[in-house]
Design an enzyme around this catalytic site. Structure first.
Site, PDB file in Angstrom:
ATOM      1  N   GLN A  36       0.835  -1.204   0.000  1.00  0.00           N
ATOM      2  CA  GLN A  36       0.000   0.000   0.000  1.00  0.00           C
ATOM      3  C   GLN A  36       0.869   1.252   0.000  1.00  0.00           C
ATOM      4  O   GLN A  36       1.874   1.327   0.726  1.00  0.00           O
ATOM      5  CB  GLN A  36      -0.861  -0.045   1.264  1.00  0.00           C
ATOM      6  CG  GLN A  36      -1.929   1.009   1.384  1.00  0.00           C
ATOM      7  CD  GLN A  36      -2.738   0.762   2.656  1.00  0.00           C
ATOM      8  OE1 GLN A  36      -2.285   1.071   3.749  1.00  0.00           O
ATOM      9  NE2 GLN A  36      -3.914   0.178   2.515  1.00  0.00           N
ATOM     10  N   HIS A  63       0.388  -4.360   3.435  1.00  0.00           N
ATOM     11  CA  HIS A  63      -0.983  -4.430   3.947  1.00  0.00           C
ATOM     12  C   HIS A  63      -1.269  -5.839   4.439  1.00  0.00           C
ATOM     13  O   HIS A  63      -1.826  -6.034   5.500  1.00  0.00           O
ATOM     14  CB  HIS A  63      -1.995  -4.017   2.872  1.00  0.00           C
ATOM     15  CG  HIS A  63      -3.403  -3.947   3.385  1.00  0.00           C
ATOM     16  ND1 HIS A  63      -4.453  -3.469   2.639  1.00  0.00           N
ATOM     17  CD2 HIS A  63      -3.956  -4.317   4.574  1.00  0.00           C
ATOM     18  CE1 HIS A  63      -5.574  -3.544   3.351  1.00  0.00           C
ATOM     19  NE2 HIS A  63      -5.298  -4.053   4.530  1.00  0.00           N
ATOM     20  N   PHE A 113      -3.035  -3.991  14.258  1.00  0.00           N
ATOM     21  CA  PHE A 113      -3.034  -4.256  12.815  1.00  0.00           C
ATOM     22  C   PHE A 113      -2.475  -5.653  12.545  1.00  0.00           C
ATOM     23  O   PHE A 113      -3.075  -6.460  11.823  1.00  0.00           O
ATOM     24  CB  PHE A 113      -2.199  -3.175  12.129  1.00  0.00           C
ATOM     25  CG  PHE A 113      -2.176  -3.224  10.614  1.00  0.00           C
ATOM     26  CD1 PHE A 113      -3.141  -3.896   9.887  1.00  0.00           C
ATOM     27  CD2 PHE A 113      -1.166  -2.567   9.913  1.00  0.00           C
ATOM     28  CE1 PHE A 113      -3.111  -3.924   8.499  1.00  0.00           C
ATOM     29  CE2 PHE A 113      -1.132  -2.576   8.537  1.00  0.00           C
ATOM     30  CZ  PHE A 113      -2.099  -3.263   7.824  1.00  0.00           C
ATOM     31  N   HIS A 116      -4.828  -8.414  13.689  1.00  0.00           N
ATOM     32  CA  HIS A 116      -5.945  -8.599  12.761  1.00  0.00           C
ATOM     33  C   HIS A 116      -5.505  -9.408  11.541  1.00  0.00           C
ATOM     34  O   HIS A 116      -6.204 -10.341  11.125  1.00  0.00           O
ATOM     35  CB  HIS A 116      -6.473  -7.235  12.311  1.00  0.00           C
ATOM     36  CG  HIS A 116      -7.413  -7.309  11.145  1.00  0.00           C
ATOM     37  ND1 HIS A 116      -8.738  -7.674  11.270  1.00  0.00           N
ATOM     38  CD2 HIS A 116      -7.212  -7.091   9.813  1.00  0.00           C
ATOM     39  CE1 HIS A 116      -9.318  -7.678  10.078  1.00  0.00           C
ATOM     40  NE2 HIS A 116      -8.412  -7.317   9.181  1.00  0.00           N
ATOM     41  N   GLU A 117      -4.362  -9.058  10.976  1.00  0.00           N
ATOM     42  CA  GLU A 117      -3.899  -9.751   9.773  1.00  0.00           C
ATOM     43  C   GLU A 117      -3.590 -11.219  10.064  1.00  0.00           C
ATOM     44  O   GLU A 117      -3.880 -12.084   9.239  1.00  0.00           O
ATOM     45  CB  GLU A 117      -2.663  -9.044   9.194  1.00  0.00           C
ATOM     46  CG  GLU A 117      -2.952  -7.677   8.598  1.00  0.00           C
ATOM     47  CD  GLU A 117      -3.930  -7.744   7.427  1.00  0.00           C
ATOM     48  OE1 GLU A 117      -3.743  -8.600   6.542  1.00  0.00           O
ATOM     49  OE2 GLU A 117      -4.881  -6.941   7.416  1.00  0.00           O
ATOM     50  N   LYS A 120      -7.164 -13.072  10.822  1.00  0.00           N
ATOM     51  CA  LYS A 120      -8.052 -13.188   9.656  1.00  0.00           C
ATOM     52  C   LYS A 120      -7.408 -13.969   8.523  1.00  0.00           C
ATOM     53  O   LYS A 120      -8.053 -14.820   7.897  1.00  0.00           O
ATOM     54  CB  LYS A 120      -8.467 -11.811   9.155  1.00  0.00           C
ATOM     55  CG  LYS A 120      -9.438 -11.881   7.966  1.00  0.00           C
ATOM     56  CD  LYS A 120      -9.964 -10.517   7.558  1.00  0.00           C
ATOM     57  CE  LYS A 120     -10.942 -10.655   6.384  1.00  0.00           C
ATOM     58  NZ  LYS A 120     -11.475  -9.322   5.974  1.00  0.00           N
ATOM     59  N   HIS A 121      -6.156 -13.696   8.228  1.00  0.00           N
ATOM     60  CA  HIS A 121      -5.500 -14.276   7.051  1.00  0.00           C
ATOM     61  C   HIS A 121      -4.423 -15.308   7.408  1.00  0.00           C
ATOM     62  O   HIS A 121      -4.358 -16.384   6.808  1.00  0.00           O
ATOM     63  CB  HIS A 121      -4.886 -13.169   6.201  1.00  0.00           C
ATOM     64  CG  HIS A 121      -5.873 -12.155   5.721  1.00  0.00           C
ATOM     65  ND1 HIS A 121      -6.806 -12.421   4.750  1.00  0.00           N
ATOM     66  CD2 HIS A 121      -6.076 -10.854   6.099  1.00  0.00           C
ATOM     67  CE1 HIS A 121      -7.540 -11.343   4.526  1.00  0.00           C
ATOM     68  NE2 HIS A 121      -7.115 -10.377   5.336  1.00  0.00           N
TER      69      HIS A 121
END
Length: 228
Positions: A36, A63, A113, A116-117, A120-121
């Site tokens: 990003q 990102h 951050f 979360h990454e 989720k991923h």
């Protein structure tokens, strides 16, 4: 062989016991590695906050590294028992602050951050990469791509000027060997800007590959590369 009701119960319990393992081993076809441009993020959100460590360098930031399927779908939140363990990546924190900074408000240290990454991923790639390996892979991929150098070497600089979208795609293709996906944002003046770059990576998280499909993203034929 005739099964008793007790045997059936035991078999069902064993099946349930191994179900989480099967979910953790969920297959995926490739990763999107997404970088990003911070100047465009700040224009898109019309507000951004620098991390507690200060303003990030004028460079592409990570990102995420996102498992995907060839049909365009993707898994998410694959291991509800997983927890982000900062101690596992303690020696990577300095690199993550530099290469994977957060611009969300209020100003913070980036842990939210990264958490979360991972949840989720990253948990959807646990069949290939543990938590530390996941973040290491992303850092190594960013170094390998070296997008800003690839663009500036082609005369494409973050100076608020407009460049042909095809020129940007070609410069990145020359650097990584494959056509990237380009996502644009629109700023308050309705200018189309270079926002995010999608590169495809094999499911070991090691090598760039030809994208099975590119994300659908609307960009003008000429897009701005804003200052940061």
């Amino acid at each position: 062989m005739k099964l008793t009701s007790g045997s059936i119960v035991i078999i069902n319990l064993l099946a349930l016991q191994y179900l989480p393992v099967l979910c953790l081993s969920q297959d995926f076809d490739f990763f999107y590695f997404v970088l990003q441009w911070p100047g465009s993020y700040c224009d898109t959100k019309q507000r951004c906050c620098y991390p507690k460590t200060g303003k990030p360098s004028a460079d592409f930031g990570i990102h995420g590294l996102w498992p995907n399927y060839n049909d365009g779908g993707y898994p998410s939140n694959c291991d509800t028992n997983s927890r982000f363990d900062k101690s596992e990546i303690s020696s990577l924190i300095g690199s993550l602050e530099k290469e994977w900074p957060t611009l969300s408000c209020p100003s913070n240290d980036g842990v939210k951050f990264w958490t979360h990454e991972w949840l989720k991923h990253g948990t959807c790639s646990e069949s290939e990469l543990g938590q530390r390996e996941y973040f290491e892979a992303a850092l190594q991929l960013k170094q390998k791509a070296n997008l800003l150098q690839a663009l500036t070497s082609a005369g494409i600089k973050p100076n608020d000027e407009f460049y042909e979208l095809e020129e940007i795609e070609d410069a990145i293709r020359q650097a990584v060997g494959f056509t990237p996906g380009i996502e644009c944002n629109v700023d308050s003046s309705r200018n189309s800007q270079l926002y995010q770059v999608y590169l495809c990576v094999d499911n070991s998280g090691s090598d760039f590959i030809k994208c099975p499909l590119l994300p659908r993203a609307k960009c003008g034929s000429r897009i701005q590369f804003p200052k940061f």
